[in-house]
Scaffold this motif. Structure first.
Motif, PDB file in Angstrom:
ATOM      1  N   TRP A   1     -54.036  47.095  59.002  1.00 45.01           N
ATOM      2  CA  TRP A   1     -53.201  47.812  59.966  1.00 45.01           C
ATOM      3  C   TRP A   1     -52.822  49.199  59.437  1.00 45.01           C
ATOM      4  CZ3 TRP A   1     -51.958  45.772  64.726  1.00 45.01           C
ATOM      5  CH2 TRP A   1     -52.100  44.392  64.904  1.00 45.01           C
ATOM      6  N   LYS A   2     -52.895  50.182  60.334  1.00 44.04           N
ATOM      7  CA  LYS A   2     -52.315  51.502  60.092  1.00 44.04           C
ATOM      8  C   LYS A   2     -51.437  51.815  61.304  1.00 44.04           C
ATOM      9  CE  LYS A   2     -55.981  53.486  57.196  1.00 44.04           C
ATOM     10  NZ  LYS A   2     -56.929  54.637  57.043  1.00 44.04           N
TER      11      LYS A   2
ATOM     12  N   THR B   1     -53.737  51.580  64.545  1.00 42.55           N
ATOM     13  CA  THR B   1     -55.155  51.290  64.336  1.00 42.55           C
ATOM     14  C   THR B   1     -55.299  49.952  63.613  1.00 42.55           C
ATOM     15  OG1 THR B   1     -55.589  53.662  64.115  1.00 42.55           O
ATOM     16  CG2 THR B   1     -57.320  52.160  63.418  1.00 42.55           C
TER      17      THR B   1
ATOM     18  N   TYR C   1     -58.225  47.349  62.000  1.00 40.48           N
ATOM     19  CA  TYR C   1     -59.599  47.078  61.593  1.00 40.48           C
ATOM     20  C   TYR C   1     -59.733  45.583  61.307  1.00 40.48           C
ATOM     21  CZ  TYR C   1     -59.890  52.141  60.823  1.00 40.48           C
ATOM     22  OH  TYR C   1     -59.872  53.506  60.981  1.00 40.48           O
TER      23      TYR C   1
ATOM     24  N   PRO D   1     -62.671  50.133  65.265  1.00 39.84           N
ATOM     25  CA  PRO D   1     -61.245  49.770  65.216  1.00 39.84           C
ATOM     26  C   PRO D   1     -60.669  49.562  66.615  1.00 39.84           C
ATOM     27  CG  PRO D   1     -61.496  52.130  64.925  1.00 39.84           C
ATOM     28  CD  PRO D   1     -62.888  51.566  64.963  1.00 39.84           C
TER      29      PRO D   1
ATOM     30  N   LEU E   1     -57.359  50.281  68.975  1.00 35.37           N
ATOM     31  CA  LEU E   1     -56.266  51.253  69.024  1.00 35.37           C
ATOM     32  C   LEU E   1     -55.174  50.795  69.989  1.00 35.37           C
ATOM     33  CD1 LEU E   1     -58.351  54.567  69.149  1.00 35.37           C
ATOM     34  CD2 LEU E   1     -57.527  53.311  67.135  1.00 35.37           C
TER      35      LEU E   1
END
Length: 302
Positions: free
Chosen positions: A153-154, A181, A183, A190, A192
């Motif tokens: 996670w971002k 984002t 992954y 990814p 979103l």
């Protein structure tokens, strides 16, 4: 002429009057003393729900001396009103037993919580289950709807990896628009998700007047209640209000449209199931220390 013939009219009138009185007494006994299952006044809501959702129950039977709720899953309750949770899907018969003699049953259908799937049956793409708007410093829950094993996670604020769990919680330090984002090992592409973070109320801002500060609290409270009414994440918005304003007191008094007082949990639970309510105004009342909200006045409509 014997006695009967002489008083025949009066005797007939007396017999009719006695029968009428007996019928009235029998009717009175039926209404006041003799009861049946049809006299039980109980409510179970909703009749259809998913595993983990809240089932509300309430008994208003006037003549009841004792009562017991049997929820059909091996659990019971002697309370007049409350809530219950089912751990497994299935058809349940909720039974209210009054005075260990009369009973009334309510059918309840509990469905499993399924994982949403895309129309493309050849490849299921991961999804992000999360709210699209939050408050600064609020704990926001992000859940990966995916069959993958690895998650990255971002959340768009730090510029680096924030979590590697399937379900993560993040609190934004600054307001703004962010792109989350995710992954996974399911796909090289990814996933979103956009989220808007609104500025939180800051009690230390000297430039804010007392009236404006209270107005911001009222509006903040109103926003999160409306999110619950709209069917968004119940736990996220409920826990935010509980921790931020109510000092974790679920029994805080709530009055809606000047009606009979209710506690905060029961009000929010009802708001979750009785959808399409519009929260028009919210007015909070603090204790003497100005730390905890002790009463909430709400105006709402359909």
């Amino acid at each position: 002429m014997n006695y009967f013939q002489k008083n025949k009219k009066n005797i007939i009138i007396g017999v009719i009057a006695s029968l009428l009185i007996a019928a009235l007494v029998a009717l009175w006994l039926q209404k006041k003393v003799i009861h049946s299952a049809d006299d039980i006044v109980g409510v179970v809501y909703p009749s259809s729900l998913k595993v983990g959702d809240t089932l509300l129950f309430e008994d208003k039977t006037q003549f009841a001396k004792t009562k017991r709720w049997n929820f059909g899953d091996g659990t019971t309750s002697d309370k007049s009103t409350g809530f219950h949770f089912y751990n497994k899907p299935g058809y349940y018969s909720v039974t209210l037993i009054v005075d260990n003699k009369y009973s009334k049953s309510f059918p309840v259908m509990v469905s499993a919580r399924g994982i949403p799937k895309t129309k493309d049956t050849t490849k299921v793409k991961a999804l992000i289950d999360a709210q699209t708007q939050a408050m600064q410093f609020e704990n926001v829950q992000f859940r990966a709807v995916s069959e993958g094993k690895q998650f990255t996670w971002k959340f768009g604020e730090t510029g680096s990896i924030d979590s590697k769990d399937k379900q993560a919680i993040y609190s934004y330090k600054k307001p703004g628009d962010y792109v989350v984002t995710l992954y996974t090992d399911e796909s090289p592409e990814p996933v979103l998700h956009q989220i808007k973070v609104l500025p939180a109320y800051d009690p230390l801002q000297e430039e804010v007047s007392v009236e404006d500060a209270y107005a911001k609290i009222d509006n903040d409270f109103k926003y999160h209640l409306q999110q619950i009414a709209n069917g968004n994440s119940f736990n996220s918005h409920y826990n935010y209000l509980l921790k931020t304003y109510l000092c974790n007191n679920e029994n805080t008094v709530v009055k809606v449209n000047d009606s009979k007082a209710n506690n905060f949990y029961m009000y929010c639970a009802g708001l979750q199931f009785d959808k399409n309510n519009v929260i028009q105004t919210v007015k909070v009342n603090f204790d003497d220390t100005q730390n905890c909200v002790t009463k909430v006045d709400i105006n709402q409509s359909k």
